[in-house]
Design a protein around this motif. Structure first.
Motif, PDB file in Angstrom:
ATOM      1  N   SER A 227       0.871  -1.218  -0.007  1.00  0.00           N
ATOM      2  CA  SER A 227      -0.033  -0.126   0.004  1.00  0.00           C
ATOM      3  C   SER A 227       0.808   1.261  -0.082  1.00  0.00           C
ATOM      4  O   SER A 227       0.427   2.296  -0.493  1.00  0.00           O
ATOM      5  N   VAL A 236       2.581  10.480  -4.329  1.00  0.00           N
ATOM      6  CA  VAL A 236       2.325  11.217  -3.183  1.00  0.00           C
ATOM      7  C   VAL A 236       3.792  11.478  -2.529  1.00  0.00           C
ATOM      8  O   VAL A 236       4.684  10.893  -2.466  1.00  0.00           O
ATOM      9  N   PRO A 237       4.025  12.766  -2.220  1.00  0.00           N
ATOM     10  CA  PRO A 237       5.360  13.179  -1.479  1.00  0.00           C
ATOM     11  C   PRO A 237       6.003  12.350  -0.457  1.00  0.00           C
ATOM     12  O   PRO A 237       4.946  11.951   0.449  1.00  0.00           O
ATOM     13  N   ARG A 240       5.036  13.374   3.482  1.00  0.00           N
ATOM     14  CA  ARG A 240       3.435  13.202   3.594  1.00  0.00           C
ATOM     15  C   ARG A 240       3.108  11.730   3.480  1.00  0.00           C
ATOM     16  O   ARG A 240       2.284  11.178   4.400  1.00  0.00           O
ATOM     17  N   LYS A 244       1.522   9.741   6.507  1.00  0.00           N
ATOM     18  CA  LYS A 244      -0.030   9.497   6.531  1.00  0.00           C
ATOM     19  C   LYS A 244      -0.190   7.901   6.702  1.00  0.00           C
ATOM     20  O   LYS A 244      -1.120   7.489   7.186  1.00  0.00           O
ATOM     21  N   TYR A 245       0.651   7.200   5.772  1.00  0.00           N
ATOM     22  CA  TYR A 245       0.505   5.731   5.611  1.00  0.00           C
ATOM     23  C   TYR A 245       0.950   4.884   6.671  1.00  0.00           C
ATOM     24  O   TYR A 245       0.566   4.473   7.585  1.00  0.00           O
ATOM     25  N   ARG A 248       1.090   6.108  10.807  1.00  0.00           N
ATOM     26  CA  ARG A 248      -0.253   5.952  11.761  1.00  0.00           C
ATOM     27  C   ARG A 248      -0.274   4.478  12.029  1.00  0.00           C
ATOM     28  O   ARG A 248      -0.845   4.241  13.136  1.00  0.00           O
ATOM     29  N   LEU A 249      -0.068   3.402  11.196  1.00  0.00           N
ATOM     30  CA  LEU A 249       0.079   2.360  11.877  1.00  0.00           C
ATOM     31  C   LEU A 249       0.902   1.922  12.784  1.00  0.00           C
ATOM     32  O   LEU A 249       0.870   0.849  13.561  1.00  0.00           O
ATOM     33  N   LEU A 322      -7.364   5.471  15.126  1.00  0.00           N
ATOM     34  CA  LEU A 322      -6.276   5.132  14.303  1.00  0.00           C
ATOM     35  C   LEU A 322      -6.546   3.952  13.118  1.00  0.00           C
ATOM     36  O   LEU A 322      -6.139   4.070  12.063  1.00  0.00           O
TER      37      LEU A 322
ATOM     38  N   ARG B 144       7.481  12.754  -9.201  1.00  0.00           N
ATOM     39  CA  ARG B 144       6.373  12.755  -8.708  1.00  0.00           C
ATOM     40  C   ARG B 144       4.947  13.010  -9.463  1.00  0.00           C
ATOM     41  O   ARG B 144       4.099  12.379  -9.365  1.00  0.00           O
ATOM     42  N   ALA B 160      -3.890  -5.052  -0.654  1.00  0.00           N
ATOM     43  CA  ALA B 160      -2.756  -4.999  -0.016  1.00  0.00           C
ATOM     44  C   ALA B 160      -2.268  -3.548  -0.600  1.00  0.00           C
ATOM     45  O   ALA B 160      -1.612  -2.655  -0.269  1.00  0.00           O
ATOM     46  N   SER B 161      -2.965  -3.117  -1.735  1.00  0.00           N
ATOM     47  CA  SER B 161      -2.473  -1.881  -2.342  1.00  0.00           C
ATOM     48  C   SER B 161      -3.228  -0.865  -1.943  1.00  0.00           C
ATOM     49  O   SER B 161      -2.828   0.285  -2.223  1.00  0.00           O
ATOM     50  N   PHE B 162      -4.405  -0.985  -1.252  1.00  0.00           N
ATOM     51  CA  PHE B 162      -4.980   0.084  -0.461  1.00  0.00           C
ATOM     52  C   PHE B 162      -4.785   0.175   0.767  1.00  0.00           C
ATOM     53  O   PHE B 162      -4.365  -1.135   1.437  1.00  0.00           O
ATOM     54  N   SER B 163      -4.391   1.145   1.339  1.00  0.00           N
ATOM     55  CA  SER B 163      -4.023   1.496   2.767  1.00  0.00           C
ATOM     56  C   SER B 163      -5.369   1.009   3.368  1.00  0.00           C
ATOM     57  O   SER B 163      -6.402   1.619   3.035  1.00  0.00           O
ATOM     58  N   TYR B 166      -7.681   4.062   5.783  1.00  0.00           N
ATOM     59  CA  TYR B 166      -8.209   5.299   5.100  1.00  0.00           C
ATOM     60  C   TYR B 166      -9.431   4.872   4.211  1.00  0.00           C
ATOM     61  O   TYR B 166      -9.195   3.795   3.441  1.00  0.00           O
ATOM     62  N   LEU B 178      -3.503  15.851  -6.051  1.00  0.00           N
ATOM     63  CA  LEU B 178      -2.124  15.876  -6.397  1.00  0.00           C
ATOM     64  C   LEU B 178      -1.835  16.305  -7.618  1.00  0.00           C
ATOM     65  O   LEU B 178      -0.866  16.761  -7.948  1.00  0.00           O
TER      66      LEU B 178
END
Lengths: 330, 387
Positions: A227, A236-237, A240, A244-245, A248-249, A322, B144, B160-163, B166, B178
């Motif tokens: 992910s 995504v920079p 961040r 963010k990803y 958090r976990l 979370l 980017r 697995a490719s989605f978090s 969120y 973005l």
């Protein structure tokens, strides 16, 4: 989320009631009661011989003759309805007056310790995972093992020595002399903050070391998740992305052990308090037990467990926030 | 292929049709490579026959990794092109360098990887600007912008490719914002439209759900929507159907074909399943140990494979017509990149290897027919040709 919070809240109240009952039973466990102790204190050395009926009279006067269940109901009723924690026999005043400030000071130490623990360990753990294998990572690992190995009262002594030597300041205690007995003011609060960092640092020391390792390990796992690559592939920079990803976990295991940290701080606090000359509840608790001053001991035990239970509640809520998957199991 | 047996493929029939000689084998010479009119894609619009614009041109791509066992080079001298509106199928066993190749295109290689200096990767953006991907810095703004905005990527495992923490909408809107100058509200509208487009029912409700609330097929659809939400010009699909069951597989392939047609995207489709490739790709590049051993128009490569490895892969596909026959796998295992054989990388497993030739020098690419290239001494007149 609201429903989950409500459920946990109800759970917390039930837990607290059960805990209060247990606390009361524990208070009853030591042989004898304050009536014995009172009689011994008052008449020993005076030549007066104390009979069993004298002690019984004292017992009736203190209200200790009633059955345990009735006294429990009286006690818990007073706490819930009037905020009255009962009589502090040895001090001949109310428990609230005896504990008073010490509760808030203990809480201040606890919260600042937790704050220091997480503010230091989480960023460092994340950094160590991101720069895995770098000199900074190895350096931090060595330091954190040192942290795990060093007993904190020893650290307290070392810090006291150097603080005194370098700053010439007396940093023991929680207040400077001029504020010690002064009424609360902004100046006094600031003085407290200036004194809190040392005990907070000492108490946080081993937890920081431990939590750095936890965060580093989870973060390292999370960073390699698909992910994260997928998010990177969306442009995504990097900073961040990391915050963010995976981050958090990565703080999940830290948040879920807040309750353990509170527990550990409470058990380590009395020793550190003695070394650093802090005002807190631990010493009073020990004294109350020696005196069989059961309502003081009970109040302290109850407050400490209430804090642990409450922090567990906070940890549950934070965790659910979370990680939205948590609610599935609720 | 001992490590990845292709399951019974629903495309067996399509594949058979492709492999049989078509009545009219004349190929159009204008378009490079020629487009074959296979029955499976008879519905495709004629615009695909127009000379297509080359959007991506990769030349001489070599990637090496510094590892504890020394320097390994999982990709060596790879070259291919992708045209707008067309699909290139990258085929190969695991370890053949397919995924690493596409990671290089996205600048997503790990820190211990290095792209050889003679590599050239030319990409033409939506705005028509030329970008040299090989010279981009991985963390740079330009890289980017390329990721997601120009080149989208979908992966094998949609879960697995989605978090997981969120909502789908959150991740889609992030990608949209973005790459497009839109506010939250507009981004949300675009995301809902995209979800609707990929066939997710009740998109305005689904957008606020978490990935674990969706079924496997829905997740893959959502993943496609996520990759396409920022409007990429090129889509890299890394085994997007491998983890799905066959009926869902067919639906997802159909969806991807449809989206490609509507959006005019170029696509690189990675798979080890030649049955899937037959359905979706216009051209095939077969990779073995980091080298493209054969490439050409899908129909031609499947009907008339030149390289012994391609021939082996085709024999290893199960067919409903020949259930009683045992499958013939390619013998042996793909060697580890640290023990890359000298000469032709495939000679250790090749039944037709020429002793003294194949184990000495790597073959150059030769073209038995227009647009159909193969790296094999059997087809090279300079070797002791037997073909």
């Amino acid at each position: 989320m609201l429903r989950f919070t409500a459920e946990r809240l109800v759970g917390m109240i039930v837990t607290m009631l059960l805990v209060s009952l247990m606390v009361f039973i524990i208070m009853e466990l030591p042989p004898g009661d304050y009536a014995d102790r009172y009689a011994f204190r008052k008449y020993s050395g005076t030549g007066v011989s104390v009979t069993a009926s004298d002690i019984e009279a004292i017992r009736v006067e203190l209200g200790l003759d009633k059955p345990m269940m009735l006294r429990y109901l009286d006690w818990i009723g007073g706490i819930v309805l009037r905020g009255d924690f009962g009589q502090a026999f040895a001090f001949e005043t109310s428990v609230v007056k005896v504990i008073g400030d010490k509760v808030w000071l203990t809480l201040a130490i606890l919260l600042s310790t937790l704050l220091v623990t997480y503010l230091v360990s989480i960023p460092i753990g994340i950094l160590a995972a991101v720069r895995r294998g770098s000199a900074a990572d190895y350096g931090l690992t060595v330091i954190s093992y040192l942290g795990l190995a060093l007993p904190n009262f020893l650290l307290a002594l070392i810090l006291l020595y150097f603080a005194n030597k370098w700053f010439g300041a007396d940093i023991g205690g929680l207040f400077s002399a001029e504020y010690a007995d002064a009424p609360w003011s902004l100046g006094k609060a600031w003085d407290l903050v200036k004194h809190l960092w040392l005990p907070a640092l000492v108490l946080a020391w081993s937890a920081v070391a431990y939590q750095i390792q936890t965060v580093r390990a989870t973060m390292s796992d999370e960073i390699n998740k698909l992910s994260v690559t997928a998010a990177r592939a969306r442009g995504v920079p990097e900073t961040r992305l990391l915050l963010k990803y995976p981050a958090r976990l990565a703080i999940n295991p830290v948040v879920s052990t807040i309750g353990f940290d509170v527990n550990r701080i409470f058990s380590e606090l009395p020793i550190v308090a003695v070394v650093l000359g802090l005002t807190e509840l631990g010493e009073l608790l020990l004294q109350a037990y020696l005196d069989l001053d059961m309502y003081v001991a009970g109040a302290i035990l109850l407050l400490l467990t209430a804090v642990v239970v409450f922090m567990n509640f906070v940890s549950d809520i934070l965790l659910a926030w979370l990680d939205p998957r948590i609610k599935l199991g609720a | 292929m001992p490590d990845q047996r292709p399951g019974p493929s629903p495309y067996g029939a399509a594949l058979r049709l492709l492999m049989e000689p078509a009545p009219n084998t004349a190929v159009t010479a204008v378009a490079k490579p020629p487009t074959a009119t296979a029955p499976a894609r008879a519905t495709r619009p004629d615009t695909r026959r127009a000379p297509a614009e080359t959007m991506l041109k990769v030349e001489n791509l070599s990637i090496s990794f510094r590892t504890d066992e020394g320097l390994i080079t999982p990709v060596q001298g790879v070259g291919f092109e992708v045209q707008a509106g067309r699909t290139l199928g990258l085929v190969g066993e695991s370890g053949s360098g397919k995924s690493v190749t596409t990671k290089a295109l996205m600048k997503l290689l790990p820190g211990n990887a290095a792209i050889a200096p003679e590599t050239r990767m030319h990409y033409t953006t939506k705005a028509g600007a030329e970008v040299r991907i090989d010279t981009l810095k991985p963390g740079s703004r330009a890289a980017r912008q390329l990721r997601g905005g120009e080149i989208g990527m979908i992966f094998q495992e949609p879960m697995a490719s989605f978090s997981p923490v969120y909502t789908i909408g959150n991740q889609m809107m992030e990608a949209i914002r973005l790459h497009k100058a839109v506010g939250r509200k507009d981004a949300r509208a675009i995301a809902i439209e995209m979800l609707d487009r990929v066939g997710i029912s009740n998109p305005s409700g689904r957008i606020d759900q978490y990935p674990h609330d969706l079924s496997g097929g829905m997740r893959q659809r959502a993943m496609i929507a996520l990759a396409l939400s920022a409007g990429p010009r090129l889509l890299i699909a890394d085994e997007p159907t491998t983890a799905l069951d066959v009926t869902i597989q067919a639906q997802v392939l159909e969806l991807m074909r449809e989206l490609q047609r509507d959006l005019g995207m170029g696509m690189i489709f990675i798979t080890h399943d030649l049955g899937v490739i037959a359905q979706i790709a216009d051209e095939i590049a077969v990779m073995y140990l980091g080298t493209i051993v054969e490439r050409g128009p899908t129909r031609e490569v499947i009907r008339d494979p030149k390289h012994p490895y391609t021939q082996g892969l085709l024999r290893a596909i199960p067919s409903l017509d020949h259930l009683q026959d045992r499958l013939t796998p390619v013998p042996g295992d793909i060697p580890s990149p640290t023990e890359r054989p000298k000469g032709c990388p495939f000679h250790t497993r090749c039944a037709q290897a020429l002793v003294g030739t194949c184990d000495r020098k790597p073959p150059e690419e030769v073209f038995p027919s227009r647009g159909h290239g193969v790296r094999c001494w059997l087809h090279d007149g300079n070797g002791r040709s037997v073909a």
